[in-house]
Design an enzyme around this catalytic site. Structure first.
Site, PDB file in Angstrom:
ATOM      1  CE  LYS A 127      11.720  45.218 -34.675  1.00 40.82           C
ATOM      2  NZ  LYS A 127      12.596  44.029 -34.611  1.00 40.82           N
ATOM      3  CB  SER A 161      14.130  41.155 -34.255  1.00 41.81           C
ATOM      4  OG  SER A 161      14.309  42.251 -33.378  1.00 41.81           O
TER       5      SER A 161
END
Length: 342
Positions: free
Chosen positions: A281, A236
């Site tokens: 996040k 990611s």
């Protein structure tokens, strides 16, 4: 009175022991929560790069096996998420195997990040494709107990395999029961195996040998670049690595003085893909002072990463600009047109 006090102390002692034991008793779940958002510059070193104002930031999700307390935490804190073990791990995968797979995906994302940054900056690079690497093997599938993590598949039926596409095109078109002869490099030693395809349990119309794979590239660049991702795993961070590398390659200040976070996979062609945990996040990025956050929009797909990030920001009252993106070039264009922060 003394006897009563001793009884109370004994009860408290037993309760204390139980509370401690509850911490160490694992449950069949994983718990994730917002991790860190920290500057990428300490992780990325391009030879001769100068320091700019502003930062590109790496965002992470913290994950651990659930115990009673972390399980209860998911009921009390909506930034904590609960997952079944099978949602995280491949069937038959150990903790060590899972870590290997995640670190290999990170390696692949770093390679793609370097390629995109050097292409965008018109800097010199060379790519050597050297087969594909096995990163996980599914239990009860033909490759299980035959192939090992780290095996490099170099040929199938005598034909050289250079990329993921070479492998998937060859295997995907086969019917269950098709034999394939594999040439494998295992720690420098050539091995040969015949493996028969089998239908996947959950997808009976699709067959395979039961492996997850990654490209095994070797890169050389000028100027040299080094990425030290430590024990951070997964793909990611690819997009943000690519931005940090490009920023160090160019004299122009790409961040324009802003604290910029984001997430998303990136492939060799600069396509940015979705990731898990984006709602966590965005929380980590906001807490760390990020002002801009790049989120994969998946070409406007309903319930995309971008949509999820926006909903999380609204829910937690975060003051952060979320920018939807699909490609690396889109992000570069956005930053080049961004006004420098005063």
């Amino acid at each position: 009175m003394v006897i009563r006090r001793i009884k109370i102390l004994n009860i408290l002692f037993i309760l204390g022991i139980i509370l401690i034991l509850l911490y160490f008793i694992p449950l069949p779940y994983y718990v994730t929560k917002p991790g860190l958002a920290e500057p990428l510059r300490p992780y990325v070193k391009v030879a001769g790069a100068k320091k700019d104002k502003g930062e590109f930031m790496l965002t992470t999700v913290s994950m651990g096996k659930a115990n009673v307390y972390s399980y209860l935490g998911t009921k009390l804190n909506d930034t904590y998420h609960l997952y079944k073990i099978n949602d995280i791990k491949v069937s038959g995968e150990s903790d060590e195997d899972y870590q290997f797979r995640q670190l290999r995906y990170m390696e692949e994302s770093k390679q793609a990040a370097i390629l995109n940054a050097y292409k965008q900056a018109n800097k010199s690079y060379k790519v050597i494709e050297n087969g594909i690497i096995v990163v996980s093997v599914i239990k009860e599938m033909p490759a299980y107990n035959v192939l090992m993590l780290g095996d490099i598949i170099t040929k199938i039926n005598g034909k050289a395999i250079h990329s993921l596409n070479d492998f998937t095109k060859t295997i995907k078109s086969s019917k269950p029961g098709t034999n394939f002869q594999l040439e494998v490099d295992r720690k420098g030693e050539k091995k040969y195996y015949t493996i028969k395809t089998k239908a996947f349990k959950n997808e009976p119309k699709r067959s395979g040998i039961g492996v997850s794979i990654a490209e095994n590239l070797k890169l050389s660049t000028k100027p040299k670049v080094k990425i030290n991702s430590e024990e951070i795993g997964g793909p990611s961070a690819g997009l943000m690595f690519a931005l940090e590398i490009y920023d160090q390659l160019e004299d122009e200040n790409l961040a324009k003085g802003y604290e910029i976070a984001g997430t998303g996979t990136i492939d060799k062609n600069g396509v940015v893909g979705p990731i898990g945990g984006i709602s966590q996040k965005i929380v980590a990025a906001s807490k760390s002072g990020a002002e801009i956050f790049f989120a994969p929009s998946e070409n406007g797909r309903k319930n995309s990463n971008y949509y999820e990030a926006v909903q999380s920001a609204k829910k937690h009252h975060l003051k952060i600009k979320i920018v939807p993106i699909n490609t690396y070039e889109q992000v570069i264009s956005y930053l080049e047109n961004l006004k420098t922060k005063k």
